[in-house]
Enzyme design. Sequence first.
Site, PDB file in Angstrom:
ATOM      1  N   GLU A  97       9.479   0.922  10.843  1.00 46.69           N
ATOM      2  CA  GLU A  97      10.500   1.963  10.653  1.00 46.69           C
ATOM      3  C   GLU A  97       9.785   3.286  10.854  1.00 46.69           C
ATOM      4  O   GLU A  97       9.021   3.706   9.988  1.00 46.69           O
ATOM      5  CB  GLU A  97      11.075   1.896   9.236  1.00 46.69           C
ATOM      6  N   GLU A 130       9.398  15.495  15.962  1.00 43.93           N
ATOM      7  CA  GLU A 130       9.788  15.380  14.561  1.00 43.93           C
ATOM      8  C   GLU A 130       8.989  16.386  13.730  1.00 43.93           C
ATOM      9  O   GLU A 130       7.760  16.370  13.756  1.00 43.93           O
ATOM     10  CB  GLU A 130       9.508  13.958  14.061  1.00 43.93           C
ATOM     11  N   LYS A 143       0.863  -1.187   0.000  1.00 44.14           N
ATOM     12  CA  LYS A 143       0.000   0.000   0.000  1.00 44.14           C
ATOM     13  C   LYS A 143       0.896   1.232   0.000  1.00 44.14           C
ATOM     14  O   LYS A 143       1.486   1.574   1.025  1.00 44.14           O
ATOM     15  CB  LYS A 143      -0.906   0.038   1.231  1.00 44.14           C
ATOM     16  N   CYS A 198      13.823  10.459   7.229  1.00 48.39           N
ATOM     17  CA  CYS A 198      13.714   9.926   8.590  1.00 48.39           C
ATOM     18  C   CYS A 198      15.011  10.039   9.361  1.00 48.39           C
ATOM     19  O   CYS A 198      15.004  10.021  10.588  1.00 48.39           O
ATOM     20  CB  CYS A 198      13.227   8.484   8.529  1.00 48.39           C
TER      21      CYS A 198
HETATM   22  P1  NAD Z   1       2.262   8.105   7.851  1.00 51.15           P
HETATM   23  O1  NAD Z   1       2.454   7.306   9.078  1.00 51.15           O
HETATM   24  O2  NAD Z   1       1.271   9.174   7.841  1.00 51.15           O
HETATM   25  O3  NAD Z   1       1.909   7.162   6.624  1.00 51.15           O
HETATM   26  C1  NAD Z   1       2.698   6.024   6.318  1.00 51.15           C
HETATM   27  C2  NAD Z   1       1.813   5.002   5.622  1.00 51.15           C
HETATM   28  O4  NAD Z   1       0.883   4.481   6.583  1.00 51.15           O
HETATM   29  C3  NAD Z   1       0.980   5.591   4.482  1.00 51.15           C
HETATM   30  O5  NAD Z   1       0.909   4.650   3.425  1.00 51.15           O
HETATM   31  C4  NAD Z   1      -0.374   5.773   5.142  1.00 51.15           C
HETATM   32  O6  NAD Z   1      -1.435   5.765   4.219  1.00 51.15           O
HETATM   33  C5  NAD Z   1      -0.433   4.570   6.080  1.00 51.15           C
HETATM   34  N1  NAD Z   1      -1.349   4.710   7.212  1.00 51.15           N
HETATM   35  C6  NAD Z   1      -1.758   5.840   7.814  1.00 51.15           C
HETATM   36  N2  NAD Z   1      -2.624   5.558   8.831  1.00 51.15           N
HETATM   37  C7  NAD Z   1      -2.733   4.207   8.878  1.00 51.15           C
HETATM   38  C8  NAD Z   1      -3.455   3.288   9.714  1.00 51.15           C
HETATM   39  N3  NAD Z   1      -4.239   3.705  10.693  1.00 51.15           N
HETATM   40  N4  NAD Z   1      -3.319   1.968   9.487  1.00 51.15           N
HETATM   41  C9  NAD Z   1      -2.517   1.519   8.502  1.00 51.15           C
HETATM   42  N5  NAD Z   1      -1.828   2.339   7.662  1.00 51.15           N
HETATM   43  C10 NAD Z   1      -1.923   3.668   7.852  1.00 51.15           C
HETATM   44  O7  NAD Z   1       3.724   8.636   7.487  1.00 51.15           O
HETATM   45  P2  NAD Z   1       4.121   9.583   6.291  1.00 51.15           P
HETATM   46  O8  NAD Z   1       3.629  10.933   6.653  1.00 51.15           O
HETATM   47  O9  NAD Z   1       3.742   9.001   4.973  1.00 51.15           O
HETATM   48  O10 NAD Z   1       5.704   9.526   6.357  1.00 51.15           O
HETATM   49  C11 NAD Z   1       6.416  10.317   7.245  1.00 51.15           C
HETATM   50  C12 NAD Z   1       6.850   9.527   8.450  1.00 51.15           C
HETATM   51  O11 NAD Z   1       7.568   8.369   8.040  1.00 51.15           O
HETATM   52  C13 NAD Z   1       7.793  10.290   9.316  1.00 51.15           C
HETATM   53  O12 NAD Z   1       7.443  10.127  10.665  1.00 51.15           O
HETATM   54  C14 NAD Z   1       9.142   9.649   9.044  1.00 51.15           C
HETATM   55  O13 NAD Z   1      10.072   9.782  10.062  1.00 51.15           O
HETATM   56  C15 NAD Z   1       8.764   8.257   8.792  1.00 51.15           C
HETATM   57  N6  NAD Z   1       9.775   7.566   8.001  1.00 51.15           N
HETATM   58  C16 NAD Z   1      10.576   6.669   8.639  1.00 51.15           C
HETATM   59  C17 NAD Z   1      11.564   6.014   7.934  1.00 51.15           C
HETATM   60  C18 NAD Z   1      12.436   5.023   8.624  1.00 51.15           C
HETATM   61  O14 NAD Z   1      13.159   4.326   7.945  1.00 51.15           O
HETATM   62  N7  NAD Z   1      12.386   4.930   9.923  1.00 51.15           N
HETATM   63  C19 NAD Z   1      11.723   6.243   6.576  1.00 51.15           C
HETATM   64  C20 NAD Z   1      10.880   7.166   5.968  1.00 51.15           C
HETATM   65  C21 NAD Z   1       9.895   7.820   6.697  1.00 51.15           C
END
Ligand code: NAD
Length: 513
Positions: free
Chosen positions: A257, A392, A182, A291
């Site tokens: 992650e 963050e 997804k 991240c």
């Molecule tokens: P997000 O958590 O909003 O979304 C991530 C994914 O989860 C998306 O596909 C979203 O549609 C899905 N999602 C959202 N709510 C959900 C739920 N209730 N159940 C299941 N899936 C759900 O994150 P984002 O805004 O897309 O990305 C930014 C975040 O990602 C930041 O916090 C960043 O630090 C983190 N990030 C971490 C790494 C790492 O390697 N640790 C890498 C990249 C980004």
Amino acid sequence: MSLIADQTSFGLYIDGQWREARSGGRMPVRDPATGQEIAEVAQGGAEDADAAVRAASAAFADGRWSRRTPGERSDVLWRLAELMAGAAEPLARTESRNAGKPIRMARDFDVAFSVDNARFFAGAARIQHTVGQAEYLSGYQSTIRREPIGVVASIAPWNYPLNMAVWKVLPALAGGNSVVLKPASATPLTALVLADLAERAGLPAGVLDVVTGPGAEVGAALASHPLVRMVSLTGDTATGREIMRAAAGTVKRLHLELGCKAPFVVFADANLDAAAHGAVMGAFINAGQDCTAATRVYCERGAYPEFVARLVELVGRIRVGLPADPRTEVGPLISMRQRERVEGFVARARAEGVRILAGGARPADPALQAGSFYLPTVLEPRGQDAEAVQQEIFGPVLCVLPFSGEQEAVALANDVDFGLAASVWTRSHFRAQRMAAAIEAGTVWVNEHVAIASEMPHGGMKQSGFGKDMSMYALEEYTQVKHVMSDLTDDAVKPWYFIGNDQGGPGRSPAAG
Ligand code: NAD
């Protein structure tokens, strides 16, 4: 080869077929540099997630991929990597337009590194060593099998759409699993192209399914689906918590992650010019939507004024611009909503009396007014408790703070909930090693901040999550270990049996270990 990267309308990819969402819903995909709609994708929901999981589960059960030899799996993944390499330019253009990435970065990092990751996992698919077969108990032989887990739900973020899809999908496929991917709603395009390339590479139908749609519907349905055995998320820490709760009902394996707030610790003996360049690169790569972004820069007091002056000078020279311009170094944030979030942090910091040393505003350039641009910003908070230091922000904002001595540096570096990455800048090998051991983070760089390699793991500690991406550790994450213990004697009654054994002889009992 005509590529679907050039399409502007996409369906869901389920069981090797492109189809519309059950609801018939569609979602617009926008270019964050202009706000314009560049494509449209199907808006999947829980029913579509269910159809994809069922297809993936059927594919897993009949062994069309899960029981292929490692060499056969490797061949398909290698072909996929080569198809990605062949499609590098359209992939880079699509990623740049959809995620607002400077084209130079999309080409030289996002796509080039994704190809390298895919090649690594194609090779790694053939290396599934475990401990050797041995007789640990007299009369018994033990072997270890490394097996796929089943259906893996992979939920990706928007900051590195193709790269995060590859980090999730390739090791899972290398291990013999089926995957339902997804992508983030804002950036679904390159994940859909990846599915098309996987089909062309010979991946059997149903083994990789892609469902676009809102996280709260598609993601949540995947996280709680009884046929999903593992959920792999890269996303916000709050989303990680939700997924842990949803997955608890069926005790799924998790790979999370999550967020970070990486410290960047500069000692007075460091190469200050290298550290200033490293901080600019580390903090503003991908407009700070990274991240591992270097968002907390601590500098030892003696060097603080000189270092901060150099840093601010370099930040002033960053070229913020349209992603398609090869000279652009920093593009827009992913959306207007994300810019509002960043502006909220800066406005609250201003109200708290935080000094703004650079940026803190939208760019004035008329060519950038339609997009979600924000200037690279340097804040000097009063102390460690400031919201901008602890939370963050996920935008182009770094904080600088002074410290005195190694002990305080460690305390400040570790004083947040996160622990994904950190860096130490010093010319002392001994101090670098002490700091690397003391900092709680999954990666610690020495005199560097963002470099990563396909062969090395990436993953967090503390509330940055658990599980490793890239490297052989990722392959371990997406496989499970089974112990097979076989009798070598064919004796009806073993000497150590204390039931049904009149002799009741001495002997090492397995129960006694
Ligand atoms: P997000 O958590 O909003 O979304 C991530 C994914 O989860 C998306 O596909 C979203 O549609 C899905 N999602 C959202 N709510 C959900 C739920 N209730 N159940 C299941 N899936 C759900 O994150 P984002 O805004 O897309 O990305 C930014 C975040 O990602 C930041 O916090 C960043 O630090 C983190 N990030 C971490 C790494 C790492 O390697 N640790 C890498 C990249 C980004």
